[in-house]
Motif scaffolding. Sequence first.
Motif, PDB file in Angstrom:
ATOM      1  N   PHE A  98       6.238 -40.331 -25.626  1.00 13.44           N
ATOM      2  CA  PHE A  98       6.559 -41.127 -26.813  1.00 13.44           C
ATOM      3  C   PHE A  98       5.832 -40.579 -28.041  1.00 13.44           C
ATOM      4  CE2 PHE A  98       6.111 -44.552 -29.839  1.00 13.44           C
ATOM      5  CZ  PHE A  98       7.375 -45.113 -29.838  1.00 13.44           C
ATOM      6  N   SER A  99       4.595 -40.145 -27.861  1.00 12.45           N
ATOM      7  CA  SER A  99       3.832 -39.575 -28.966  1.00 12.45           C
ATOM      8  C   SER A  99       4.551 -38.374 -29.554  1.00 12.45           C
ATOM      9  CB  SER A  99       2.439 -39.173 -28.478  1.00 12.45           C
ATOM     10  OG  SER A  99       1.723 -38.503 -29.487  1.00 12.45           O
ATOM     11  N   ALA A 100       5.032 -37.488 -28.699  1.00 16.54           N
ATOM     12  CA  ALA A 100       5.741 -36.306 -29.186  1.00 16.54           C
ATOM     13  C   ALA A 100       7.048 -36.690 -29.878  1.00 16.54           C
ATOM     14  CB  ALA A 100       6.025 -35.358 -28.028  1.00 16.54           C
ATOM     15  N   MET A 101       7.736 -37.695 -29.344  1.00 19.87           N
ATOM     16  CA  MET A 101       8.979 -38.124 -29.978  1.00 19.87           C
ATOM     17  C   MET A 101       8.731 -38.706 -31.364  1.00 19.87           C
ATOM     18  SD  MET A 101      11.396 -39.601 -26.926  1.00 19.87           S
ATOM     19  CE  MET A 101      12.087 -38.446 -25.740  1.00 19.87           C
ATOM     20  N   MET A 102       7.588 -39.348 -31.548  1.00 12.50           N
ATOM     21  CA  MET A 102       7.254 -39.869 -32.870  1.00 12.50           C
ATOM     22  C   MET A 102       7.012 -38.742 -33.875  1.00 12.50           C
ATOM     23  SD  MET A 102       7.360 -43.138 -33.403  1.00 12.50           S
ATOM     24  CE  MET A 102       8.947 -42.926 -32.577  1.00 12.50           C
ATOM     25  N   SER A 103       6.597 -37.576 -33.379  1.00  9.74           N
ATOM     26  CA  SER A 103       6.409 -36.450 -34.298  1.00  9.74           C
ATOM     27  C   SER A 103       7.727 -36.018 -34.924  1.00  9.74           C
ATOM     28  CB  SER A 103       5.758 -35.272 -33.562  1.00  9.74           C
ATOM     29  OG  SER A 103       6.648 -34.708 -32.615  1.00  9.74           O
ATOM     30  N   SER A 104       8.839 -36.318 -34.259  1.00 10.76           N
ATOM     31  CA  SER A 104      10.142 -35.977 -34.822  1.00 10.76           C
ATOM     32  C   SER A 104      10.466 -36.808 -36.055  1.00 10.76           C
ATOM     33  CB  SER A 104      11.244 -36.174 -33.768  1.00 10.76           C
ATOM     34  OG  SER A 104      11.403 -37.551 -33.439  1.00 10.76           O
ATOM     35  N   LEU A 105       9.702 -37.874 -36.274  1.00  6.69           N
ATOM     36  CA  LEU A 105       9.912 -38.706 -37.445  1.00  6.69           C
ATOM     37  C   LEU A 105       9.347 -38.067 -38.714  1.00  6.69           C
ATOM     38  CD1 LEU A 105      10.834 -41.496 -38.551  1.00  6.69           C
ATOM     39  CD2 LEU A 105       8.593 -42.386 -37.897  1.00  6.69           C
ATOM     40  N   VAL A 106       8.424 -37.122 -38.571  1.00  7.44           N
ATOM     41  CA  VAL A 106       7.738 -36.539 -39.727  1.00  7.44           C
ATOM     42  C   VAL A 106       8.712 -35.906 -40.736  1.00  7.44           C
ATOM     43  CG1 VAL A 106       6.095 -34.763 -40.469  1.00  7.44           C
ATOM     44  CG2 VAL A 106       5.558 -36.242 -38.520  1.00  7.44           C
TER      45      VAL A 106
ATOM     46  N   MET B 203      13.275 -46.819 -30.351  1.00 13.93           N
ATOM     47  CA  MET B 203      12.186 -46.350 -29.495  1.00 13.93           C
ATOM     48  C   MET B 203      11.019 -47.340 -29.461  1.00 13.93           C
ATOM     49  SD  MET B 203      11.953 -42.205 -30.026  1.00 13.93           S
ATOM     50  CE  MET B 203      12.109 -42.116 -31.809  1.00 13.93           C
ATOM     51  N   LEU B 204      10.745 -47.979 -30.612  1.00 14.42           N
ATOM     52  CA  LEU B 204       9.634 -48.926 -30.675  1.00 14.42           C
ATOM     53  C   LEU B 204       9.903 -50.189 -29.875  1.00 14.42           C
ATOM     54  CD1 LEU B 204       8.434 -48.841 -34.406  1.00 14.42           C
ATOM     55  CD2 LEU B 204       7.114 -48.218 -32.398  1.00 14.42           C
ATOM     56  N   VAL B 205      11.078 -50.764 -30.069  1.00 18.72           N
ATOM     57  CA  VAL B 205      11.414 -52.056 -29.445  1.00 18.72           C
ATOM     58  C   VAL B 205      12.736 -51.895 -28.690  1.00 18.72           C
ATOM     59  CG1 VAL B 205      11.549 -54.536 -29.828  1.00 18.72           C
ATOM     60  CG2 VAL B 205      10.378 -53.108 -31.510  1.00 18.72           C
ATOM     61  N   PRO B 206      12.728 -51.235 -27.538  1.00 19.45           N
ATOM     62  CA  PRO B 206      13.981 -50.961 -26.825  1.00 19.45           C
ATOM     63  C   PRO B 206      14.728 -52.207 -26.384  1.00 19.45           C
ATOM     64  CG  PRO B 206      12.073 -50.466 -25.446  1.00 19.45           C
ATOM     65  CD  PRO B 206      11.552 -50.711 -26.830  1.00 19.45           C
ATOM     66  N   SER B 207      14.023 -53.297 -26.123  1.00 19.93           N
ATOM     67  CA  SER B 207      14.682 -54.518 -25.658  1.00 19.93           C
ATOM     68  C   SER B 207      15.213 -55.367 -26.800  1.00 19.93           C
ATOM     69  CB  SER B 207      13.694 -55.352 -24.828  1.00 19.93           C
ATOM     70  OG  SER B 207      12.626 -55.821 -25.649  1.00 19.93           O
TER      71      SER B 207
ATOM     72  N   ALA C 226       7.278 -31.924 -24.422  1.00 21.84           N
ATOM     73  CA  ALA C 226       6.404 -33.007 -23.953  1.00 21.84           C
ATOM     74  C   ALA C 226       7.073 -33.835 -22.865  1.00 21.84           C
ATOM     75  CB  ALA C 226       6.026 -33.908 -25.126  1.00 21.84           C
ATOM     76  N   ALA C 227       8.365 -34.072 -23.004  1.00 20.31           N
ATOM     77  CA  ALA C 227       9.081 -34.843 -21.990  1.00 20.31           C
ATOM     78  C   ALA C 227       9.058 -34.127 -20.642  1.00 20.31           C
ATOM     79  CB  ALA C 227      10.519 -35.084 -22.444  1.00 20.31           C
ATOM     80  N   ILE C 228       9.253 -32.814 -20.681  1.00 17.39           N
ATOM     81  CA  ILE C 228       9.268 -32.038 -19.435  1.00 17.39           C
ATOM     82  C   ILE C 228       7.894 -32.052 -18.768  1.00 17.39           C
ATOM     83  CG2 ILE C 228       9.535 -29.719 -18.477  1.00 17.39           C
ATOM     84  CD1 ILE C 228      11.678 -29.224 -20.643  1.00 17.39           C
TER      85      ILE C 228
ATOM     86  N   PHE D 235       2.378 -35.933 -15.262  1.00 11.36           N
ATOM     87  CA  PHE D 235       1.872 -37.305 -15.256  1.00 11.36           C
ATOM     88  C   PHE D 235       2.903 -38.339 -14.798  1.00 11.36           C
ATOM     89  CE2 PHE D 235      -0.189 -35.017 -18.847  1.00 11.36           C
ATOM     90  CZ  PHE D 235      -1.443 -34.878 -18.278  1.00 11.36           C
ATOM     91  N   SER D 236       4.073 -37.865 -14.392  1.00 12.52           N
ATOM     92  CA  SER D 236       5.154 -38.765 -13.949  1.00 12.52           C
ATOM     93  C   SER D 236       5.496 -39.802 -15.014  1.00 12.52           C
ATOM     94  CB  SER D 236       4.754 -39.473 -12.641  1.00 12.52           C
ATOM     95  OG  SER D 236       4.522 -38.538 -11.612  1.00 12.52           O
ATOM     96  N   GLU D 237       5.410 -39.419 -16.291  1.00 15.19           N
ATOM     97  CA  GLU D 237       5.762 -40.325 -17.382  1.00 15.19           C
ATOM     98  C   GLU D 237       7.275 -40.447 -17.484  1.00 15.19           C
ATOM     99  OE1 GLU D 237       1.919 -39.546 -20.332  1.00 15.19           O
ATOM    100  OE2 GLU D 237       3.906 -38.798 -20.879  1.00 15.19           O
ATOM    101  N   PRO D 238       7.787 -41.662 -17.573  1.00 11.88           N
ATOM    102  CA  PRO D 238       9.235 -41.837 -17.605  1.00 11.88           C
ATOM    103  C   PRO D 238       9.831 -41.452 -18.959  1.00 11.88           C
ATOM    104  CG  PRO D 238       8.162 -43.944 -17.908  1.00 11.88           C
ATOM    105  CD  PRO D 238       7.064 -42.943 -17.617  1.00 11.88           C
ATOM    106  N   VAL D 239      11.041 -40.937 -18.919  1.00 14.79           N
ATOM    107  CA  VAL D 239      11.830 -40.693 -20.133  1.00 14.79           C
ATOM    108  C   VAL D 239      12.975 -41.694 -20.108  1.00 14.79           C
ATOM    109  CG1 VAL D 239      13.173 -39.030 -21.470  1.00 14.79           C
ATOM    110  CG2 VAL D 239      11.222 -38.252 -20.096  1.00 14.79           C
ATOM    111  N   THR D 240      12.868 -42.761 -20.888  1.00 16.13           N
ATOM    112  CA  THR D 240      13.823 -43.864 -20.824  1.00 16.13           C
ATOM    113  C   THR D 240      15.039 -43.601 -21.707  1.00 16.13           C
ATOM    114  OG1 THR D 240      12.781 -45.059 -22.650  1.00 16.13           O
ATOM    115  CG2 THR D 240      11.910 -45.454 -20.434  1.00 16.13           C
ATOM    116  N   PRO D 241      16.162 -44.265 -21.413  1.00 16.78           N
ATOM    117  CA  PRO D 241      17.356 -44.120 -22.271  1.00 16.78           C
ATOM    118  C   PRO D 241      17.085 -44.483 -23.729  1.00 16.78           C
ATOM    119  CG  PRO D 241      17.941 -45.178 -20.198  1.00 16.78           C
ATOM    120  CD  PRO D 241      16.448 -45.089 -20.211  1.00 16.78           C
TER     121      PRO D 241
END
Length: 274
Positions: free
Chosen positions: A67-75, A110-114, A228-230, A236-242
């Motif tokens: 998620f941290s890396a995905m937030m960098s795409s906001l820059v 991404m912040l509030v998926p639900s 980062a996702a890969i 770390f088995s971190e999930p990549v959610t839809p």
Amino acid sequence: MFPPLLLMALRFDVASLIMIGYVVLQSEVWWPRSRGDVLTIAAGGVLWTVIGNGVWYIGQDLTTSVFSAMMSSLVPVLTAGFSWILLPSERLRPLSIAGLGIGFVGVMVMLVPSGEITFAESLLGKAILVGGAGSISLSSVLIRYVDTSFSSSVQTAWSAALGAVLLHVLSPLLGETWSGEVPLMAGVAVAYLGILSTVVAYLLYFSLLQRRPSFEVTLMMYLAPVVAAIFGWLLFSEPVTPSMVGGFLLVVGGFALMKRQDIRAELARFGVIG
């Protein structure tokens, strides 16, 4: 291991010593001589180094590296937004404003998926990351906005030094403690972050800016979430959610809409379109 702010302080200790030594030897103008020089150092040291990098690590501790890396795409999107506000020569057209809005929708996904806001530690971490991305973007625009005699490498060196000092002050004020021990892997991590992830990475970045269009360099930021996702999944088995994927694609789509003319020009240059 080191707490987040102290780790960043040590990282920029290493980086600033190397970079200041480099600019002193390579640049005739390496000492602040004007108000603009001081303002660029302050913007880079506070917004870019302390908030954009140091506080960012606190947010990353509360969520995942993916998620941290995905937030960098906001820059890049936020940079365009701040440029629209602060730089009259870079006013956005209606379609570009729409792209900016799409980018923010992607962030909210991404912040509030639900769709329901639950005040948990992970949400705080995500909010900190958004603030960090905004701080980096605002710093970039302010540095362009201020008239300075510095080269980009000199400004980066002094910003790193100021940021390191401020992070050392902020670390104990926020309750961080350290036993004084430096395990081997912790020392290796500091050296890696300071030398490779800061000095070498920034020198390559500025070198690319001198040789290639800024648009092409900006696009490289969108490789970070993929890498980062890969590795987050493998190590770390971190999930990549839809919602992460969907939000990221909206951010990229918004950026593409904002930079459609640059994209068209680059495609034409490579003969993809006429």
